[in-house]
Design an enzyme around this catalytic site. Structure first.
Site: not given
Length: 367
Positions: A33-35, A182-183
């Site tokens: 995950p993009k934090w 965020d992505g």
């Protein structure tokens, strides 16, 4: 402090790609995950803990609760790459996280109790006496997972989830946005840790919206002989009122000159503008209306030229933060076919709600 990797260190960066990439083209990828928080490098040598931002500035004093937790929960000697975040209920809250950067120690301590931060680790630069910078990510991840195997389930220190399955990454991309993420990030399994190099890949959400042009600011290089536009101030209607939703600011110098000239015909006195009511504000306010200041904009000229809200343009944006675009929007094209009053928040895509607890502790990590 005496570690195998010493500050200052700039973290490894990512370049944007469209869609989840094929692992076969990179000899294997690890997805995570993009934090959406503050990038943070943690340097720990016994009880000494230093937190450094993406641009190597110190973060330690702003997160005393994290420093205390890291002394207890992280390995005795380590250098970790990760993200500091604040969560309220099931979602990350970036605006609340921003409030933690405050000059007053009393305010910092108060917020540390009211809105405590968390830290999620996703890479290791050093463990014990060993630097891991030259090792492939697959080895660094395995070493990190072993080092953090005994983290308590409740945090505030966490180990990010990973997967080598692109279908899982695609599912995370859609589901996790509902928790404020965020992505997705993709890391080549065989890549070394290269500070300040764009070795990783990032897949971010990209959407479009039709917005009203309501103001403009001059560029910092603008001169009386060659005026240049710095940014367009954008609005959306809600309950009949034009709300400030963000800015568009990425233009070539030639386009900045053209837009400045083009927008002159729409200039109007602030008293005749929907945002005229905000000219009396002298301090920050919850809606971050244009022309008002905050501790994030000290020294910047926030004055703007009001424009009659008669023109509509289409912009690209990645996500919303409350009632505003999370980041600067990108100009796509003019929409002369759209009526400004028809541009409202109802056109914006709403992500599916998802509980952050499921992101942090749902599935067992996979290398």
């Amino acid at each position: 402090m005496d570690l195998p990797v010493m500050p200052p260190v700039k973290p490894m960066l990512a370049k944007a790609v469209k869609g989840v990439p094929d692992p076969a083209k990179y000899d294997g990828l690890s997805f995570e995950p993009k934090w959406d928080g503050f990038r943070c490098l943690v340097f720990k040598d016994g009880d000494e803990v230093e937190l450094a931002s993406r641009n190597t500035k110190p973060l330690t004093r702003y997160f005393p609760e994290l420093v205390a937790a890291m002394r207890e929960q992280l390995p005795d000697r380590c250098v970790l790459d990760g993200e500091v975040f604040v969560a309220i209920g099931p979602r990350l809250q970036f605006e609340v996280l921003q409030e933690r950067i405050h000059p007053a120690e009393s305010r910092i301590n108060k917020l540390a109790e009211e809105t405590p931060a968390g830290f999620v680790a996703f890479d290791a630069l050093a463990l014990g006496e060993d630097s891991l910078l030259d090792r492939p990510f697959a080895e660094r991840r395995a070493a990190l997972a072993d080092a953090l195997a005994d983290l308590p389930a409740g945090g505030p220190c966490h180990l990010t989830r990973v997967s080598t399955d692109p279908e899982t990454a695609q599912r995370w991309f859609h589901e996790f946005e509902g928790a404020g993420l965020d992505g997705v990030i993709a890391k080549p399994l065989g890549a070394a840790y290269e500070p300040n190099k764009r070795t990783m890949l990032k897949i971010k959400h990209e959407r479009t919206a039709d917005v009203v042009v309501a103001g403009m600011r001059e560029h910092k290089t603008s001169t009386p002989e060659r005026p240049l536009l710095g940014s367009l101030l954008l609005g959306l209607y809600a309950d009949g009122q034009l709300q400030h939703v963000g800015v568009a600011a990425s233009f070539t110098e030639q386009r900045r000159a053209e837009l400045w000239e083009e927008m002159q015909a729409l200039a109007c006195p602030i008293e005749e503008h929907p945002w005229g009511q905000w000219q009396e504000f002298l301090i920050a306010n919850p809606g971050r209306q244009p022309g008002t200041g905050s501790r994030w904009s000290q020294g910047k000229d926030l004055s703007f030229t009001p424009l009659r809200p008669e023109r509509v343009l289409e912009v690209k944006y990645d996500a919303m933060e409350g009632s505003r675009f999370r980041h600067t929007a990108h100009f796509k094209r003019w929409r002369p076919d759209r009526d400004p009053e028809s541009c409202g928040y109802d056109q914006l895509e709403q992500p599916v709600r998802y509980d952050l607890a499921e992101v942090l502790g749902g599935e067992a990590p996979r290398a």
